[in-house]
Scaffold this motif. Structure first.
Motif, PDB file in Angstrom:
ATOM      1  N   ARG A 196      35.014  28.969  50.631  1.00  0.00           N
ATOM      2  CA  ARG A 196      35.439  28.060  49.560  1.00  0.00           C
ATOM      3  C   ARG A 196      35.898  28.784  47.637  1.00  0.00           C
ATOM      4  O   ARG A 196      37.148  28.400  47.323  1.00  0.00           O
ATOM      5  N   TYR A 197      34.175  29.187  47.478  1.00  0.00           N
ATOM      6  CA  TYR A 197      34.909  28.790  46.266  1.00  0.00           C
ATOM      7  C   TYR A 197      34.110  30.563  46.348  1.00  0.00           C
ATOM      8  O   TYR A 197      32.967  30.991  46.088  1.00  0.00           O
ATOM      9  N   TYR A 198      34.635  30.601  44.543  1.00  0.00           N
ATOM     10  CA  TYR A 198      35.005  32.098  44.888  1.00  0.00           C
ATOM     11  C   TYR A 198      34.671  32.854  42.774  1.00  0.00           C
ATOM     12  O   TYR A 198      34.902  31.677  41.823  1.00  0.00           O
ATOM     13  N   ARG A 199      33.681  33.575  42.437  1.00  0.00           N
ATOM     14  CA  ARG A 199      33.858  33.904  41.100  1.00  0.00           C
ATOM     15  C   ARG A 199      34.373  36.017  41.280  1.00  0.00           C
ATOM     16  O   ARG A 199      33.992  36.534  41.657  1.00  0.00           O
ATOM     17  N   TRP A 200      34.420  36.194  39.987  1.00  0.00           N
ATOM     18  CA  TRP A 200      34.879  37.325  39.916  1.00  0.00           C
ATOM     19  C   TRP A 200      34.930  38.070  38.715  1.00  0.00           C
ATOM     20  O   TRP A 200      35.225  37.390  37.422  1.00  0.00           O
ATOM     21  N   ASP A 201      33.900  39.528  38.686  1.00  0.00           N
ATOM     22  CA  ASP A 201      34.422  40.254  37.153  1.00  0.00           C
ATOM     23  C   ASP A 201      35.365  41.478  37.994  1.00  0.00           C
ATOM     24  O   ASP A 201      35.065  41.709  38.787  1.00  0.00           O
ATOM     25  N   TYR A 202      35.061  41.788  37.085  1.00  0.00           N
ATOM     26  CA  TYR A 202      35.899  43.705  36.672  1.00  0.00           C
ATOM     27  C   TYR A 202      34.797  44.742  35.891  1.00  0.00           C
ATOM     28  O   TYR A 202      34.449  44.551  34.871  1.00  0.00           O
ATOM     29  N   LYS A 203      35.607  46.267  36.404  1.00  0.00           N
ATOM     30  CA  LYS A 203      35.120  46.940  35.628  1.00  0.00           C
ATOM     31  C   LYS A 203      36.207  48.099  35.613  1.00  0.00           C
ATOM     32  O   LYS A 203      36.781  48.754  36.393  1.00  0.00           O
ATOM     33  N   GLU A 204      36.639  48.388  34.086  1.00  0.00           N
ATOM     34  CA  GLU A 204      38.255  48.610  34.229  1.00  0.00           C
ATOM     35  C   GLU A 204      38.058  50.178  33.074  1.00  0.00           C
ATOM     36  O   GLU A 204      37.182  50.511  32.509  1.00  0.00           O
ATOM     37  N   THR A 205      38.935  51.326  33.923  1.00  0.00           N
ATOM     38  CA  THR A 205      38.889  52.737  33.218  1.00  0.00           C
ATOM     39  C   THR A 205      39.896  53.011  33.414  1.00  0.00           C
ATOM     40  O   THR A 205      40.624  53.089  34.038  1.00  0.00           O
ATOM     41  N   LEU A 217      38.152  48.480  39.023  1.00  0.00           N
ATOM     42  CA  LEU A 217      37.037  48.164  40.155  1.00  0.00           C
ATOM     43  C   LEU A 217      36.826  46.518  39.754  1.00  0.00           C
ATOM     44  O   LEU A 217      36.081  46.311  39.157  1.00  0.00           O
ATOM     45  N   VAL A 218      37.436  45.730  40.869  1.00  0.00           N
ATOM     46  CA  VAL A 218      37.409  44.534  40.707  1.00  0.00           C
ATOM     47  C   VAL A 218      35.973  44.346  41.552  1.00  0.00           C
ATOM     48  O   VAL A 218      35.726  44.251  42.868  1.00  0.00           O
ATOM     49  N   PHE A 219      35.328  42.997  41.359  1.00  0.00           N
ATOM     50  CA  PHE A 219      33.510  42.560  42.190  1.00  0.00           C
ATOM     51  C   PHE A 219      33.768  41.256  42.010  1.00  0.00           C
ATOM     52  O   PHE A 219      34.457  39.966  41.929  1.00  0.00           O
ATOM     53  N   GLN A 220      33.897  40.619  43.645  1.00  0.00           N
ATOM     54  CA  GLN A 220      33.784  39.414  43.828  1.00  0.00           C
ATOM     55  C   GLN A 220      32.208  38.907  44.423  1.00  0.00           C
ATOM     56  O   GLN A 220      31.382  39.668  44.840  1.00  0.00           O
ATOM     57  N   TYR A 221      32.641  38.004  44.159  1.00  0.00           N
ATOM     58  CA  TYR A 221      30.989  37.169  44.744  1.00  0.00           C
ATOM     59  C   TYR A 221      31.753  35.873  45.293  1.00  0.00           C
ATOM     60  O   TYR A 221      32.123  35.158  44.830  1.00  0.00           O
ATOM     61  N   ALA A 222      30.484  35.030  45.749  1.00  0.00           N
ATOM     62  CA  ALA A 222      30.592  33.976  47.043  1.00  0.00           C
ATOM     63  C   ALA A 222      30.161  33.129  46.291  1.00  0.00           C
ATOM     64  O   ALA A 222      28.512  33.403  45.949  1.00  0.00           O
ATOM     65  N   LEU A 223      29.995  31.774  45.970  1.00  0.00           N
ATOM     66  CA  LEU A 223      29.441  30.604  45.302  1.00  0.00           C
ATOM     67  C   LEU A 223      29.461  29.460  46.261  1.00  0.00           C
ATOM     68  O   LEU A 223      29.930  29.219  47.011  1.00  0.00           O
ATOM     69  N   GLY A 275      23.815  37.291  47.160  1.00  0.00           N
ATOM     70  CA  GLY A 275      24.535  37.477  48.455  1.00  0.00           C
ATOM     71  C   GLY A 275      24.951  39.412  48.001  1.00  0.00           C
ATOM     72  O   GLY A 275      25.106  39.794  47.391  1.00  0.00           O
ATOM     73  N   LEU A 276      25.948  39.170  48.902  1.00  0.00           N
ATOM     74  CA  LEU A 276      26.623  40.836  49.193  1.00  0.00           C
ATOM     75  C   LEU A 276      28.091  39.944  48.240  1.00  0.00           C
ATOM     76  O   LEU A 276      28.376  39.468  48.053  1.00  0.00           O
ATOM     77  N   VAL A 277      28.295  41.640  47.099  1.00  0.00           N
ATOM     78  CA  VAL A 277      28.915  41.047  46.400  1.00  0.00           C
ATOM     79  C   VAL A 277      30.224  42.037  46.693  1.00  0.00           C
ATOM     80  O   VAL A 277      30.403  43.485  47.465  1.00  0.00           O
ATOM     81  N   ALA A 278      31.458  41.925  46.736  1.00  0.00           N
ATOM     82  CA  ALA A 278      32.624  42.436  48.024  1.00  0.00           C
ATOM     83  C   ALA A 278      33.327  43.409  46.520  1.00  0.00           C
ATOM     84  O   ALA A 278      33.447  42.749  45.460  1.00  0.00           O
ATOM     85  N   LYS A 279      33.415  44.242  46.362  1.00  0.00           N
ATOM     86  CA  LYS A 279      34.254  45.175  45.781  1.00  0.00           C
ATOM     87  C   LYS A 279      35.523  46.475  46.155  1.00  0.00           C
ATOM     88  O   LYS A 279      35.363  46.370  47.167  1.00  0.00           O
ATOM     89  N   LYS A 280      36.235  46.509  45.920  1.00  0.00           N
ATOM     90  CA  LYS A 280      37.422  47.492  45.609  1.00  0.00           C
ATOM     91  C   LYS A 280      37.889  47.960  44.704  1.00  0.00           C
ATOM     92  O   LYS A 280      38.316  47.169  42.946  1.00  0.00           O
ATOM     93  N   ARG A 281      37.971  48.862  44.980  1.00  0.00           N
ATOM     94  CA  ARG A 281      39.292  49.788  43.491  1.00  0.00           C
ATOM     95  C   ARG A 281      40.846  49.967  43.966  1.00  0.00           C
ATOM     96  O   ARG A 281      40.745  50.126  44.727  1.00  0.00           O
ATOM     97  N   LEU A 282      41.344  49.887  42.301  1.00  0.00           N
ATOM     98  CA  LEU A 282      42.602  49.865  42.272  1.00  0.00           C
ATOM     99  C   LEU A 282      43.053  51.120  41.223  1.00  0.00           C
ATOM    100  O   LEU A 282      42.433  50.744  40.190  1.00  0.00           O
ATOM    101  N   PHE A 283      43.873  51.981  41.694  1.00  0.00           N
ATOM    102  CA  PHE A 283      44.659  53.159  41.037  1.00  0.00           C
ATOM    103  C   PHE A 283      45.349  52.966  40.114  1.00  0.00           C
ATOM    104  O   PHE A 283      46.755  52.639  41.066  1.00  0.00           O
ATOM    105  N   ILE A 284      46.389  52.759  38.989  1.00  0.00           N
ATOM    106  CA  ILE A 284      47.564  52.310  38.631  1.00  0.00           C
ATOM    107  C   ILE A 284      47.560  54.130  37.799  1.00  0.00           C
ATOM    108  O   ILE A 284      47.447  54.058  36.546  1.00  0.00           O
ATOM    109  N   GLY A 285      49.577  54.494  38.043  1.00  0.00           N
ATOM    110  CA  GLY A 285      49.538  55.807  37.242  1.00  0.00           C
ATOM    111  C   GLY A 285      50.988  56.252  37.600  1.00  0.00           C
ATOM    112  O   GLY A 285      51.437  55.029  38.358  1.00  0.00           O
TER     113      GLY A 285
END
Length: 408
Positions: free
Chosen positions: A168-177, A254-260, A310-320
């Motif tokens: 139900r409640y989510y937070r995200w942050d990310y690391k970009e390269t 690289l996006v990190f997703q947290y359950a709150l 908790g367990l952090v979900a993560k996923k990476r996306l490339f754009i080029g």
């Protein structure tokens, strides 16, 4: 009568001009106002981090608040004893790595625990801080990351859902390269030991291709609490304008997703209002943001931060390639500005000086050799400044990340 009226009118205009002149002088002599709070000495502890029950490292950062007038935004808290403690009496000390950072390599053995945990801190001045005990709340996987791009930039979105309807409640942050290159490529290294000489630059010390990494600086929150199903669709994560040098070659996020919990969500939502959404008469008024960490040695002392676990979900996306804004008609500025080539000779035709000696000072950097087309003799080298010839100049690394996949 008309003359008297005119005279009175002129007197009125003269008085108004005098008043305006006095007001201008008054305003020009005013000193900038510094609120009393900005000069107050503040030294509150700020705790930042998330206890990760996945296989990734848990990082807790401690810092102290500073005055508004200070140039530094915060001051790292050093030499503290930091532990994750359980309500069963268990204790897991973190390792200090410098600059206020404290780490634990792997808390995955706690991922299925039904116990509750918190953070305990003892600072070098013997003050103690303790967070509330919190239950482990694992994030569901990130279903997908997608983006919409045009000549104005690229908007990145995340999608997720919890079949059990428990998050139900989510937070995200990310690391970009992003990948960028220098204006000119250097093929030579000027070595001074054991003697001044030039050698071919190897792939390990190339200065043309670099990768720059940055962490996100905004709070990204969303909730499905008012929906019948726990689904988050097309959640905006980041927008990068087409003028950003991040899109010069290739970009990855690289996006990190947290359950709150609902309490944690309210904390981050209030913090977001106080830090990002102030500035107009329609914005929310500042409020005191109360976290779940307390100073047990001095209960009246404010503490900043909120501990979740908790367990952090993560996923990476490339754009080029064809997805980049430059392929969609946008002009992408180079990160190195106006760069010029210089020519340095062993025997300058005009001054007869040995200009090549300048290359052994470290700046400028040798690029390619100058050879006589008839004799093949090396006459000197082309060169340019480090800002134009070393892609690490603005903080990048010349070592390709292990996860990098070329998309162009």
């Amino acid at each position: 009568m008309r003359g008297k009226k005119m005279k009175n009118t002129m007197k009125g205009i003269y008085k108004v001009l005098l008043m305006l002149g006095a007001l201008i002088v008054h305003l020009s002599c005013k000193s900038p106002y510094i609120p009393p709070a900005s000069a107050t000495t503040v030294n509150y502890l700020h705790i930042e981090g998330f206890i990760n029950t996945g296989s990734d490292t848990t990082l807790i950062t401690l810092s102290r608040t500073v005055k508004l007038t200070d140039s530094a935004r915060s001051k790292p808290e050093l030499n503290a004893a930091v532990s994750v403690v359980g309500n069963d009496g268990s204790n897991y000390p973190l390792i200090e790595t410098g600059n206020g950072n404290y780490v634990y390599p792997d808390f995955s053995f706690l991922s299925n625990s039904t116990k509750q945990y918190g953070l305990k801190i003892v600072t070098s001045d013997h003050k103690t801080y303790q967070s509330d005990f919190v239950a482990i709340k694992n994030s569901p996987p990130i279903d997908s990351l997608n983006f919409i791009g045009n000549a104005n930039g690229i908007e990145i979105y995340s999608n997720t859902h919890d079949p059990a309807n428990n998050t139900r409640y989510y937070r995200w942050d990310y690391k970009e390269t992003w990948q960028q290159h220098s204006a000119f490529e250097s093929f030579y290294v000027a070595e001074t030991s054991p003697k001044d000489t030039f050698v071919y630059r190897t792939q390990a010390n190339q200065l043309y291709n670099c990768w720059v990494t940055e962490n996100s600086s905004t709070l990204i929150l969303n909730s499905s609490a008012k929906l019948s199903k726990d689904i988050i669709t097309q959640n905006p994560v980041a927008f990068i304008g087409s003028l950003s040098p991040k899109f010069s070659i290739e970009y990855s996020i690289l996006v990190f997703q947290y359950a709150l919990t609902s309490d944690a969500f309210n904390y981050w939502q209030n913090l977001k209002k106080n830090t990002e959404q102030l500035g107009s008469i329609f914005d929310a008024l500042p409020s005191q943001v109360q976290g779940n960490i307390h100073c047990t040695s001095n209960p009246s002392e404010p503490v900043l931060g909120y501990v979740s676990m908790g367990l952090v979900a993560k996923k990476r996306l490339f754009i080029g390639g064809s997805s980049m804004p430059r392929a969609l008609g946008a002009h992408i500025p180079t990160p190195y500005g106006n760069c010029l080539l210089d020519t340095l000779y062993y025997n300058n035709p005009k001054t007869h000086a040995n200009d090549v000696l300048r290359l052994f000072t470290g700046n400028p950097i040798p690029l390619s050799g100058l050879f006589d087309p008839f004799t093949g003799k090396n006459l000197g080298y082309t060169s340019s400044t480090a800002a134009c010839s070393d892609c690490r100049f603005d903080g990048g690394t010349n070592q390709q990340p292990s996860y990098w996949i070329a998309k162009y």
